[in-house]
Design a protein around this motif. Sequence first.
Motif, mmCIF file in Angstrom:
data_model
loop_
_atom_site.group_PDB
_atom_site.id
_atom_site.type_symbol
_atom_site.label_atom_id
_atom_site.label_comp_id
_atom_site.label_asym_id
_atom_site.label_seq_id
_atom_site.Cartn_x
_atom_site.Cartn_y
_atom_site.Cartn_z
ATOM 1 N N ASN A 123 0.988 -1.288 -0.125
ATOM 2 C CA ASN A 123 -0.128 -0.085 0.271
ATOM 3 C C ASN A 123 0.853 1.193 -0.077
ATOM 4 O O ASN A 123 0.440 2.292 -0.719
ATOM 5 N N ILE A 124 1.911 1.091 0.599
ATOM 6 C CA ILE A 124 2.931 2.359 0.507
ATOM 7 C C ILE A 124 4.271 1.971 0.068
ATOM 8 O O ILE A 124 5.222 1.247 1.020
ATOM 9 N N PRO A 125 4.438 1.975 -1.326
ATOM 10 C CA PRO A 125 5.785 1.261 -1.926
ATOM 11 C C PRO A 125 7.050 2.019 -1.563
ATOM 12 O O PRO A 125 7.682 2.805 -2.154
ATOM 13 N N ALA A 126 7.484 1.907 -0.065
ATOM 14 C CA ALA A 126 8.797 2.537 -0.006
ATOM 15 C C ALA A 126 9.222 2.004 1.463
ATOM 16 O O ALA A 126 8.387 1.515 2.432
ATOM 17 N N PHE A 127 10.524 1.827 1.404
ATOM 18 C CA PHE A 127 10.925 1.311 2.906
ATOM 19 C C PHE A 127 12.432 1.934 3.063
ATOM 20 O O PHE A 127 12.891 2.513 1.819
ATOM 21 N N HIS A 128 12.834 1.593 4.072
ATOM 22 C CA HIS A 128 14.104 2.368 4.547
ATOM 23 C C HIS A 128 15.473 2.082 3.642
ATOM 24 O O HIS A 128 15.425 0.732 3.145
ATOM 25 N N GLN A 129 16.522 2.747 3.786
ATOM 26 C CA GLN A 129 17.782 2.573 3.062
ATOM 27 C C GLN A 129 18.291 1.143 3.553
ATOM 28 O O GLN A 129 19.098 0.356 3.147
ATOM 29 N N VAL A 130 18.104 1.058 4.754
ATOM 30 C CA VAL A 130 18.574 -0.228 5.637
ATOM 31 C C VAL A 130 17.355 -0.809 6.394
ATOM 32 O O VAL A 130 16.620 0.065 6.979
ATOM 33 N N LEU A 131 17.232 -2.037 6.157
ATOM 34 C CA LEU A 131 16.018 -2.839 6.842
ATOM 35 C C LEU A 131 16.703 -3.682 7.716
ATOM 36 O O LEU A 131 17.274 -4.791 7.196
ATOM 37 N N ILE A 132 16.138 -3.859 8.842
ATOM 38 C CA ILE A 132 16.363 -4.799 9.873
ATOM 39 C C ILE A 132 15.204 -5.517 10.416
ATOM 40 O O ILE A 132 14.359 -4.762 11.053
ATOM 41 N N LEU A 133 15.241 -6.887 10.222
ATOM 42 C CA LEU A 133 13.919 -7.430 10.803
ATOM 43 C C LEU A 133 14.398 -8.174 11.900
ATOM 44 O O LEU A 133 15.511 -8.920 12.161
ATOM 45 N N VAL A 134 13.849 -7.676 13.183
ATOM 46 C CA VAL A 134 14.197 -8.186 14.647
ATOM 47 C C VAL A 134 13.405 -9.298 15.126
ATOM 48 O O VAL A 134 12.205 -8.872 15.014
ATOM 49 N N SER A 135 13.742 -10.429 15.415
ATOM 50 C CA SER A 135 12.802 -11.339 16.203
ATOM 51 C C SER A 135 13.378 -11.570 17.651
ATOM 52 O O SER A 135 14.347 -11.875 17.857
ATOM 53 N N PHE A 136 12.595 -11.771 18.882
ATOM 54 C CA PHE A 136 12.756 -11.950 19.848
ATOM 55 C C PHE A 136 12.306 -13.379 20.349
ATOM 56 O O PHE A 136 11.361 -13.890 19.961
ATOM 57 N N LYS A 137 13.196 -14.303 20.528
ATOM 58 C CA LYS A 137 13.129 -15.777 20.645
ATOM 59 C C LYS A 137 13.500 -16.335 21.963
ATOM 60 O O LYS A 137 14.477 -16.270 22.322
ATOM 61 N N SER A 138 12.429 -16.805 22.867
ATOM 62 C CA SER A 138 12.698 -17.555 24.066
ATOM 63 C C SER A 138 13.168 -18.787 23.925
ATOM 64 O O SER A 138 12.468 -19.536 23.021
ATOM 65 N N ILE A 139 14.409 -19.152 24.434
ATOM 66 C CA ILE A 139 14.724 -20.655 24.419
ATOM 67 C C ILE A 139 14.732 -21.094 25.814
ATOM 68 O O ILE A 139 14.626 -20.549 26.854
ATOM 69 N N PRO A 140 14.308 -22.654 25.966
ATOM 70 C CA PRO A 140 14.332 -23.147 27.378
ATOM 71 C C PRO A 140 15.516 -23.334 28.222
ATOM 72 O O PRO A 140 15.795 -24.456 28.540
ATOM 73 N N VAL A 141 16.211 -22.103 28.478
ATOM 74 C CA VAL A 141 17.417 -22.189 29.348
ATOM 75 C C VAL A 141 17.018 -20.841 30.062
ATOM 76 O O VAL A 141 16.424 -20.027 29.587
ATOM 77 N N PRO A 142 17.806 -20.986 31.364
ATOM 78 C CA PRO A 142 17.650 -19.951 32.001
ATOM 79 C C PRO A 142 18.347 -18.395 31.404
ATOM 80 O O PRO A 142 17.768 -17.558 31.415
ATOM 81 N N TYR A 143 19.439 -18.758 31.287
ATOM 82 C CA TYR A 143 20.285 -17.602 30.588
ATOM 83 C C TYR A 143 20.891 -17.931 29.310
ATOM 84 O O TYR A 143 21.385 -19.015 29.137
ATOM 85 N N VAL A 144 20.919 -17.002 28.426
ATOM 86 C CA VAL A 144 21.907 -17.089 27.231
ATOM 87 C C VAL A 144 23.110 -16.277 27.182
ATOM 88 O O VAL A 144 22.781 -15.060 27.608
ATOM 89 N N PRO A 145 24.238 -16.850 26.933
ATOM 90 C CA PRO A 145 25.623 -15.992 27.414
ATOM 91 C C PRO A 145 25.484 -14.981 26.297
ATOM 92 O O PRO A 145 24.832 -15.019 24.947
ATOM 93 N N GLU A 146 26.231 -13.955 26.649
ATOM 94 C CA GLU A 146 26.364 -12.778 25.694
ATOM 95 C C GLU A 146 26.887 -12.883 24.516
ATOM 96 O O GLU A 146 26.667 -12.481 23.358
ATOM 97 N N SER A 147 27.805 -13.785 24.478
ATOM 98 C CA SER A 147 28.557 -14.513 23.152
ATOM 99 C C SER A 147 27.525 -15.054 22.236
ATOM 100 O O SER A 147 27.788 -15.330 20.838
ATOM 101 N N GLU A 148 26.562 -15.602 22.697
ATOM 102 C CA GLU A 148 25.300 -16.409 21.904
ATOM 103 C C GLU A 148 24.159 -15.879 21.781
ATOM 104 O O GLU A 148 23.127 -16.419 21.346
ATOM 105 N N LYS A 149 24.059 -14.527 22.021
ATOM 106 C CA LYS A 149 22.593 -13.947 22.093
ATOM 107 C C LYS A 149 22.242 -13.587 20.658
ATOM 108 O O LYS A 149 20.940 -13.583 20.494
#
Length: 792
Positions: free
Chosen positions: A565-591
């Motif tokens: 409907n609005i044929p325009a989007f930004h110069q850089v596009l980032i699709l962000v998804s939050f996903k919970s996994i069945p562990v208490p903590y995810v290390p910063e190196s694997e986030k």
Amino acid sequence: MDPQLQPYVIFDEAKKKNWKQTILMSFQIVGVVYGQLSTAPLYVFGTMRIEDLVNEQIVYELFSFIFWTLTIIALLKYTFIVLKADDEGEGGTFALYSLLCRNAKVGLLPCDRSTNQVMLCEETSPSKNNADSRSRRAIEKHKICHYLILFLALFGSCMTIGEAVLTPALSVLSASSGVQRSLSDMVQKFSSSQHTNESVSRALKRYVPVPSACAILVGLFMLQRFGTRKIGFMFAPIIAVWLLFVSVVGVYNIFYWDAKIIYKISPVYMFKFISNIDFKRWRLLGSVILCVAGSEAMFADLGHFTKKSIEIAFICLIYPLLILCYAGEAAYMSKNLHAPHFNHLSQSMPSHCKQVFIVLSLLASAIGSQATITACFSIIKQCLALNCFPRVKIIHTSKTKHGQIYIPDVNWLLMVLSLTVTIGFRDIVKIGNATGLAIICGMLVTTILMSLIISLYWERNLILSACFLLCFGFLEVAYLLACLLQIHKGAWYLVVLLVVSMTIMLSCHYGTMKKYDFDLENKVSTEWLIGACPGLGISRVPGIGFIYTDVVTGIPAFFSHFITNIPAFHQVLILVSFKSIPVPYVPESEKYLIGRIGPKDYKIYRCIVRYGYCDLSRDSGDFEEQIIQSIGEFISIEKSDIESMVSPHEKMILVGNPSLDSNALVPFDEGDMCMEPSAVSNESQISPASNDYQICDIRPNKRKKVRFMLPANSPKMQTSVREELMELIDARESGSAYFLGQSHLVVRDGSNFLKRFLIMVYRFTEKNCREPPVALNIPHAALVEVGMVCTI
């Protein structure tokens, strides 16, 4: 000092420091975790009907039951077995559920096959997934087992919430009633008029217990905002003094009234009780189970403290002092069966100790509820991470211990419900019946899940798992039947609370699953977006567009609807998804998992943020900067990364939380730094990361935008990498926009009533949530919400 001895000295000092921390934490635990167990003597015998305590023999039998219940359930089951089933330091019902999800693949989190390929990158359970067994295959094969295990986890969570409502009311009202009886005895002692005694006693009974209990409850819940650490230091001395006081009085009563009470711990008396069982005796067990009230909190509060400190505090302090207290009270009761209110702890106090008891019991009763409140906070946070509870704001009260949290909305709701119970029932017997049912149901759920943990996670013999289930389950089922006999005398309130909370949790999970299924069915391929650009005449505008979506492959339906409907989007596009996994903590190196969609010229990236059920998932203020830095890292290592994970659609690379010494983009606060003119690069107008900047005088209260620059070694980069990073910096400087999909669930005509009801509840909770779907402090001027109707 000899250099060869220095490592040993450092090791000894570290060991001493760890022990000091453990002892200090054990002291805090006394006031937070064991408050409920420590104040249980206020109402264990007090919730029993006087007419059922007909002789001293039944008192001996009940004391034997209390001793062995404390020993078998609290000491043996929880301290020695259940605490060892922690999930990387986290406890509670959902910790057991997450272990089963990882080791038996029974999770029902929103996911599809392509999601698993992306999400399970480098996620393996330590050496536990290697073995295959018949029981594991059977559970993984039958979907009904998955739903049953999820139901058990939610049911146990509801029982924890029920305890957090009922226990404060029970403990505080019990102490207030004890104060009222003590004051009545004092009035009778100093007054000679019978009429005056009766009128004063009626006035005390009317105006002391309930109003004072309500005032204490309000004060207790108002203190929660200070956090577990501060509350622990405030409450621990009081509970410690209370335990020492009641145990010393218990020893006094043992020698003064009945020194042979110690011999009554023999299981022979427990078997005598069972051999002469009838309806009146059976229902007494509903009060006996209250002696282990708070045992479940030992495991649920594990995230607030360490396993060693919990074990030390219980074995060395709580358990022996409680046994002495119950023994002393039983000794008094056995010789004073005709005294008024002989089954209340306040009556067993020597006359010269009653004033001290009044003060300590009021303070300890308020503190006794702390364990269930903190456990409730922990359980609700875990439910939130798994999309089984309406979104509420979570405040982390400790920078070092992530498990210490405070949930304002839940805290005030618990306060209102506890006040309602106190004012509505005004009777500790009825509240005790409901509390006992909540306690035993939660313990039974833990027993069932633990039997699965023994078989599937610890990989022990199936016979050992069955023995654990039968031994502890048989005892707990007996207590459960006793509590169900009192369903019409107060326990019905817990059933109502269970129905309401379970309906909310199931509707949240069901609505989330249906919305995710709709997104999967209606997503479009990445090829469509790439091919649609020239066909629709789509133009690219300066800046970065953040698209928040639940799907991790393809393009979400709401964004395709938007650009159609609005044929325009930004110069850089980032699709962000939050996903919970069945562990208490995810290390910063694997986030962060970063990938590219389409050719490089399109500048479209995908970022999957993985978080555990105890992580600070979405409430960090610099989240946008972390995403941009991660994409910069992805661009710099994309060609050289040999461990990239390839899915059918796009390449994903695991990128940790970038630090200040990033090899791609270096952040700086434009308000905190100003660049010297000689250091400015002609290409980017921003100098490389170096020491060529100085601190500027700015207004401290104004939040400044974080900008980026190339690192000092940027001239050594490949030209294509350097150009792409510069385009990312330029897009960041042009501004950001945030796209959120607002899916409105609509039920098809002809759907059954249950489906309609669950979706109706889900829509109501979704509409009235106190937190947005993505809690990232998104400015309203840059937010674009795209509404879609999801027909299910």
